[in-house]
Design a protein around this motif. Structure first.
Motif, PDB file in Angstrom:
ATOM      1  N   ILE A  59       0.827  -1.221   0.000  1.00 51.28           N
ATOM      2  CA  ILE A  59       0.000   0.000   0.000  1.00 51.28           C
ATOM      3  C   ILE A  59       0.855   1.263   0.000  1.00 51.28           C
ATOM      4  N   SER A  60       1.962   1.237   0.728  1.00 51.01           N
ATOM      5  CA  SER A  60       2.771   2.455   0.810  1.00 51.01           C
ATOM      6  C   SER A  60       3.401   2.814  -0.536  1.00 51.01           C
ATOM      7  N   ILE A  62       1.570   2.512  -3.400  1.00 49.92           N
ATOM      8  CA  ILE A  62       0.442   2.637  -4.334  1.00 49.92           C
ATOM      9  C   ILE A  62       0.574   3.923  -5.156  1.00 49.92           C
ATOM     10  N   SER A  63       1.502   4.799  -4.762  1.00 47.38           N
ATOM     11  CA  SER A  63       1.749   6.013  -5.550  1.00 47.38           C
ATOM     12  C   SER A  63       2.424   5.695  -6.887  1.00 47.38           C
ATOM     13  N   TRP A  64       2.943   4.509  -7.029  1.00 44.95           N
ATOM     14  CA  TRP A  64       3.530   4.099  -8.305  1.00 44.95           C
ATOM     15  C   TRP A  64       2.475   3.426  -9.180  1.00 44.95           C
ATOM     16  N   TYR A  65       2.505   3.753 -10.482  1.00 41.82           N
ATOM     17  CA  TYR A  65       1.689   3.008 -11.432  1.00 41.82           C
ATOM     18  C   TYR A  65       2.134   1.554 -11.417  1.00 41.82           C
ATOM     19  N   ASN A  66       1.231   0.687 -11.872  1.00 41.24           N
ATOM     20  CA  ASN A  66       1.631  -0.711 -11.976  1.00 41.24           C
ATOM     21  C   ASN A  66       2.499  -0.916 -13.208  1.00 41.24           C
ATOM     22  N   ASP A  67       3.147  -2.041 -13.258  1.00 41.82           N
ATOM     23  CA  ASP A  67       3.940  -2.448 -14.411  1.00 41.82           C
ATOM     24  C   ASP A  67       2.978  -2.751 -15.577  1.00 41.82           C
ATOM     25  N   PRO A  68       3.040  -1.964 -16.661  1.00 41.43           N
ATOM     26  CA  PRO A  68       2.080  -2.190 -17.753  1.00 41.43           C
ATOM     27  C   PRO A  68       2.285  -3.525 -18.468  1.00 41.43           C
ATOM     28  N   PHE A 253      -2.253   0.120 -18.154  1.00 43.37           N
ATOM     29  CA  PHE A 253      -2.041   0.490 -16.755  1.00 43.37           C
ATOM     30  C   PHE A 253      -3.289   0.217 -15.916  1.00 43.37           C
ATOM     31  N   VAL A 255      -4.693  -2.528 -14.465  1.00 48.29           N
ATOM     32  CA  VAL A 255      -4.835  -3.535 -13.405  1.00 48.29           C
ATOM     33  C   VAL A 255      -4.133  -3.044 -12.140  1.00 48.29           C
ATOM     34  N   ASN A 256      -4.944  -2.765 -11.154  1.00 41.10           N
ATOM     35  CA  ASN A 256      -4.486  -2.249  -9.862  1.00 41.10           C
ATOM     36  C   ASN A 256      -3.198  -2.927  -9.385  1.00 41.10           C
ATOM     37  N   ARG A 257      -2.304  -2.092  -8.873  1.00 46.05           N
ATOM     38  CA  ARG A 257      -0.994  -2.560  -8.431  1.00 46.05           C
ATOM     39  C   ARG A 257      -1.099  -3.608  -7.310  1.00 46.05           C
ATOM     40  N   LEU A 258      -1.960  -3.341  -6.330  1.00 50.00           N
ATOM     41  CA  LEU A 258      -2.111  -4.285  -5.217  1.00 50.00           C
ATOM     42  C   LEU A 258      -2.715  -5.600  -5.704  1.00 50.00           C
TER      43      LEU A 258
ATOM     44  N   GLU B  24       9.518  -0.292 -15.009  1.00 49.78           N
ATOM     45  CA  GLU B  24       9.898  -1.685 -14.729  1.00 49.78           C
ATOM     46  C   GLU B  24      10.432  -2.363 -15.989  1.00 49.78           C
ATOM     47  N   ARG B  37      13.166   7.285  -9.477  1.00 47.57           N
ATOM     48  CA  ARG B  37      12.055   7.018 -10.408  1.00 47.57           C
ATOM     49  C   ARG B  37      11.240   8.302 -10.504  1.00 47.57           C
ATOM     50  N   GLU B  42       4.557  10.259 -10.977  1.00 44.66           N
ATOM     51  CA  GLU B  42       3.998   9.629  -9.784  1.00 44.66           C
ATOM     52  C   GLU B  42       4.357  10.503  -8.586  1.00 44.66           C
ATOM     53  N   GLN B  52      -4.176   5.161   3.767  1.00 37.84           N
ATOM     54  CA  GLN B  52      -3.422   3.918   3.954  1.00 37.84           C
ATOM     55  C   GLN B  52      -4.112   3.019   4.975  1.00 37.84           C
ATOM     56  N   GLY B 227      -1.471  10.606  -4.571  1.00 34.66           N
ATOM     57  CA  GLY B 227      -0.467   9.536  -4.529  1.00 34.66           C
ATOM     58  C   GLY B 227      -1.041   8.140  -4.656  1.00 34.66           C
ATOM     59  N   ALA B 229      -1.640   6.421  -7.809  1.00 40.66           N
ATOM     60  CA  ALA B 229      -1.603   6.043  -9.232  1.00 40.66           C
ATOM     61  C   ALA B 229      -1.843   4.551  -9.446  1.00 40.66           C
ATOM     62  N   GLY B 230      -1.296   3.726  -8.560  1.00 44.59           N
ATOM     63  CA  GLY B 230      -1.429   2.278  -8.716  1.00 44.59           C
ATOM     64  C   GLY B 230      -2.812   1.747  -8.361  1.00 44.59           C
ATOM     65  N   ARG B 232      -5.772   3.149  -9.480  1.00 42.35           N
ATOM     66  CA  ARG B 232      -6.656   3.353 -10.625  1.00 42.35           C
ATOM     67  C   ARG B 232      -8.028   3.868 -10.225  1.00 42.35           C
TER      68      ARG B 232
END
Lengths: 366, 366
Positions: A59-60, A62-68, A253, A255-258, B24, B37, B42, B52, B227, B229-230, B232
């Motif tokens: 969760i910490s 989550i500010s990063w986009y996921n890997d496309p 982009f 699909v949620n990172r978590l 990535e 990064r 982001e 959080q 913050g 982005a991941g 969506r």
């Protein structure tokens, strides 16, 4: 009402509709929450603690986009299935993937074949892109493979959709039957095999993963046995040329990172999955016994739900309404012949007891 | 390569492409992770502790689908903005919403107007539905509102896309200018006003929310200042008839459950947002000073990034490559005239120091 905005000819006449009314919506209408939420085939057995831990720690970031490229989860699934990652595609749940296949393969005027009463969201996507399915009815509570194949061949169908095990019936066909069905379709027909519930089914319900079935797109999800419906992540298994076609139109982009991180961790917790499957089997047996006790025969189920036969549509609707009045959320098929049934997700032990008591009370009156 | 599958005429010629190569992916190619990064805008300042906490607590209920009405977050945003929920629509990020507006409003052969070099994902969605934008170049590092309006009127454009503040330039126009621009467009032209970065901008950059601008769809996101982005999640502000048209084609269950819960909590933490904005202002000032020091003028920025002018495209590409070699991930615009620039997200203090040192080292050599 006249339109004040320039909607496309295709979109203008579409209804503003949700394929499924959510339980939260019903709760707001009722002004009261449900005590047993066993209508949407959500898993009552939560998620793997490994997945929970992985998501929690992520969760910490989550500010990063996921890997496309969805590299980690795509490779994780490929390893899990013993196939190359080129045969695996990632989406934000099967709903997302169904929208994409409609868009990728179907031209205006082409035929699409499925069972009358099959997954409403597939029909929703068809309508959204200007199509409408040709259908054949359920037969003895199961998809009628012969009739589906006949119709697909008669119409030179571009696409056939089948869920195995089936939703909303819960019934299934064997791998041998599915493979024969796939072979019987026109050679340029895309076969969508929705296996959302496959983990709950007998082993012989799933065709081998290899060799990849020709012209077939199998869809699986983390929403059911893995208990991650709210995370929105599912995947396709198909020929690499089909998989790479998704790259042309999907939300890279999206699909949620978590969800990606949690799904990967969930794959590593086989013990959890086995416990869920065992709990679901236990619950199904309870529901089957309850149906026998109350004179509401149940369809055989290879899923995490059981479909009860109320005899006719009016009685089924009456029972559904009465269950809701007693704070039990279930759903029922909307069209014949399965509209005489209602569908109950295997809940926790507590939810099952609450539902059983409610159903006993209702049947005494109906 | 011949196609073995019946892709539609529209999809067949599309490239299998990602609008942005993810960091990535670059890391896998390099075989080495980045130390800074700061290329995808982001947020370097994480998420609100309230968000959080809310997300963390919600993980155990991820087995439930989300509310397809997005009731809580929709009402939360409406309250936050002081407008009725009927004027707010929820999507899985602005990328998702852009795909939907293309689908909802544009017929084949209609004209779409935007700036050459504007957000690539908008162009990706246009291509995915068979369209291509007419463009006008940036002028003095800003969107050229007069030229955009002239082109929209000359072509009777169906849709105009503008980001304000702009990405990738970082520059902005005032609310008065934006409102005059909106009024100048053809009366049946849908104006997409992408305000992803609006929270970082001076107050006078955002038109008042009420009255809702006619024929205008404003898009905002939790990906930047919040913050997330991941996760969506983004939203539209528009006339209720436009908002309800999304219900015809959107993925009702498509917005991750944790994203909705986290976003609602984030709205309640104004202090966090103010801290992020202050940190970003500090970082922008540092970058501006760095640009002056190194003879790389920066464009004025109302966003969480700063665009450095390297003088020409070749030098900009050289600096970008050299930064990557020093483990700094940044991006650059791909088309003239802004291809002479590279774009740097405001990082943490540590990332900024690392980047500054790397850039100093590079400029000494280039």
């Amino acid at each position: 009402m006249p339109d004040n905005y320039p909607f496309t000819k295709l979109v203008r006449p579409l209804p503003s509709t949700v394929p499924f009314v959510g339980p939260e919506t019903l709760e707001r209408r009722r002004g009261r929450t449900f005590r047993a939420r066993i209508g949407a085939n959500e898993s009552a057995f939560g998620i793997s603690l490994l997945a929970q831990k992985a998501m929690s720690e992520a969760i910490s970031r989550i500010s990063w986009y996921n890997d496309p490229d969805n590299f980690d989860i795509r490779n994780g699934i490929a390893d899990h299935l013993g196939i190359p990652p080129e045969n695996v595609g990632i989406g934000a749940g099967i709903d997302d993937l169904l929208g994409l296949v409609v868009r990728i393969f179907i031209e205006q005027g082409e035929y699409i074949v499925t069972t009358l009463g099959a997954y409403p969201t597939f029909h929703y996507h068809l309508a959204g892109f200007g199509h409408q399915a040709q259908t054949v009815p359920y037969r003895d509570g199961r998809n009628d493979l012969q009739a589906l194949s006949d119709l697909a061949n008669r119409t030179s169908a571009r696409m056939v959709y089948l869920s195995n095990p089936d939703n909303p019936a819960g019934t299934w066909h064997t791998a041998t039957e599915i493979e024969a069905f796939a072979s019987s379709l026109p050679s340029d027909c895309i076969f969508i095999l929705d296996e959302a519930y496959i983990e709950f089914a007998p082993e012989d319900a799933a065709p081998l993963i290899l060799p990849i079935l020709p012209c077939t797109i199998r869809m699986r999800t983390f929403s059911k046995v893995y208990g991650m419906a709210g995370a929105r992540i599912g995947y396709t298994i198909a020929d690499s040329e089909i998989i790479s076609s998704f790259e042309k139109v999907r939300h890279h982009f999206g699909v949620n990172r978590l969800a990606q991180i949690g799904a990967l961790a969930a794959l590593g917790d086989r013990a959890f999955v086995n416990r869920v499957i065992a709990s679901v089997e236990e619950g199904r047996a309870e529901y089957t016994a309850l149906g026998e006790e109350l004179g509401l025969p149940t369809l055989p189920s290879a899923t995490n739900f059981v479909t009860f036969d109320a005899g006719d549509a009016q009685r089924a609707a009456g029972i559904l309404g009465a269950l809701q009045d007693l704070d039990v959320f279930v759903r029922k098929p909307g069209v014949p012949p399965l509209d005489r049934c209602f569908r109950v997700t295997v809940g926790t032990e507590e939810e099952r007891a609450f539902f059983s008591e409610a159903l006993r009370q209702i049947v005494r009156l109906h």
